[in-house]
Write a protein that holds these residues in place. Sequence first.
Motif, PDB file in Angstrom:
ATOM      1  N   SER A 186       0.835  -1.211   0.000  1.00  0.00           N
ATOM      2  CA  SER A 186       0.000   0.000   0.000  1.00  0.00           C
ATOM      3  C   SER A 186       0.869   1.259   0.000  1.00  0.00           C
ATOM      4  O   SER A 186       0.592   2.223  -0.726  1.00  0.00           O
ATOM      5  CB  SER A 186      -0.921  -0.002   1.222  1.00  0.00           C
ATOM      6  N   GLN A 189       2.562   1.892  -3.469  1.00  0.00           N
ATOM      7  CA  GLN A 189       1.743   2.587  -4.465  1.00  0.00           C
ATOM      8  C   GLN A 189       1.834   4.099  -4.286  1.00  0.00           C
ATOM      9  O   GLN A 189       1.929   4.852  -5.256  1.00  0.00           O
ATOM     10  CB  GLN A 189       0.301   2.106  -4.368  1.00  0.00           C
ATOM     11  N   LEU A 190       1.795   4.522  -3.034  1.00  0.00           N
ATOM     12  CA  LEU A 190       1.943   5.960  -2.765  1.00  0.00           C
ATOM     13  C   LEU A 190       3.325   6.458  -3.169  1.00  0.00           C
ATOM     14  O   LEU A 190       3.479   7.569  -3.671  1.00  0.00           O
ATOM     15  CB  LEU A 190       1.700   6.238  -1.280  1.00  0.00           C
ATOM     16  N   ILE A 192       5.214   5.253  -5.608  1.00  0.00           N
ATOM     17  CA  ILE A 192       5.287   5.340  -7.065  1.00  0.00           C
ATOM     18  C   ILE A 192       4.586   6.597  -7.567  1.00  0.00           C
ATOM     19  O   ILE A 192       5.082   7.300  -8.452  1.00  0.00           O
ATOM     20  CB  ILE A 192       4.670   4.077  -7.702  1.00  0.00           C
ATOM     21  N   ILE A 193       3.430   6.920  -6.978  1.00  0.00           N
ATOM     22  CA  ILE A 193       2.723   8.159  -7.361  1.00  0.00           C
ATOM     23  C   ILE A 193       3.573   9.376  -7.024  1.00  0.00           C
ATOM     24  O   ILE A 193       3.683  10.325  -7.808  1.00  0.00           O
ATOM     25  CB  ILE A 193       1.350   8.222  -6.652  1.00  0.00           C
ATOM     26  N   GLY A 194       4.195   9.341  -5.833  1.00  0.00           N
ATOM     27  CA  GLY A 194       5.070  10.453  -5.454  1.00  0.00           C
ATOM     28  C   GLY A 194       6.271  10.586  -6.362  1.00  0.00           C
ATOM     29  O   GLY A 194       6.683  11.701  -6.719  1.00  0.00           O
ATOM     30  N   GLN A 195       6.841   9.463  -6.773  1.00  0.00           N
ATOM     31  CA  GLN A 195       7.980   9.479  -7.705  1.00  0.00           C
ATOM     32  C   GLN A 195       7.574  10.056  -9.055  1.00  0.00           C
ATOM     33  O   GLN A 195       8.327  10.813  -9.668  1.00  0.00           O
ATOM     34  CB  GLN A 195       8.516   8.059  -7.888  1.00  0.00           C
ATOM     35  N   MET A 196       6.381   9.705  -9.529  1.00  0.00           N
ATOM     36  CA  MET A 196       5.907  10.234 -10.814  1.00  0.00           C
ATOM     37  C   MET A 196       5.686  11.742 -10.738  1.00  0.00           C
ATOM     38  O   MET A 196       6.063  12.489 -11.649  1.00  0.00           O
ATOM     39  CB  MET A 196       4.620   9.522 -11.226  1.00  0.00           C
ATOM     40  N   LEU A 197       5.080  12.203  -9.649  1.00  0.00           N
ATOM     41  CA  LEU A 197       4.862  13.645  -9.479  1.00  0.00           C
ATOM     42  C   LEU A 197       6.196  14.383  -9.366  1.00  0.00           C
ATOM     43  O   LEU A 197       6.363  15.474  -9.926  1.00  0.00           O
ATOM     44  CB  LEU A 197       4.005  13.896  -8.234  1.00  0.00           C
TER      45      LEU A 197
END
Length: 225
Positions: A186, A189-190, A192-197
């Motif tokens: 869990s 996933q956060l 990966i989203i933070g890395q993309m941003l």
Amino acid sequence: MMTNLFSTFDPSTNIFNLSLNWSSTFLGIMFIPWMYWLLPSRINILWNKLTMTLHNEFKTLLGNNSFNGTTFIFISLFIMMLFNNFMGLFPYIFTSTSHMVLTFSIALPLWMSFMLFGWIMNTNHMFSHLVPQGTPPALMSFMVLIETISNMIRPGTLAVRLAANMIAGHLLLTLMGNTGPSMSMSLLQLLIIGQMLLLILESAVAMIQAYVFSILSTLYSSEVY
């Protein structure tokens, strides 16, 4: 195994004792030249529009007294910085602009050439820049000292600004990536989203820092006329 946080940015890849990290600086030259295309592509049209926009903006800053072709120096500088900043966002490509060796070796000769031209050709004009207009007589000596110091540290601030902004985002991406294996699904996933941003932010920083470096160099050169 990393010995410290900054070891990931050190030149270490080598073949036959020749460092290959700095070859990333010249990767832009390896792209297919646009002059060989029969019709201009959309990328070519985009670069032409970008070049003309930069030319008009730099020409406005330099003024009508500037030499013809002066803007080409700063447009080339912008494109070089933009390529190197973006190349560092790809995996396993060395970010040369995150090292002071590159940034300072570009900023110092630029600043030195501006100073030599200004003090040799426009000595009175350079002296007038040391005392801003409207300065009280009692503060003139202090203003000359302050302006001299601020003028002397310009190549250092140019180099440190670019290198620090490049290394800060890459360091944050590296630290966040290293914590991934020890995280739960869990939290991963956060992450990966933070890395993309953060990668989107770093793409914007790559463009902004290339623009800031070239625009400040243009402003410094416009003061010597």
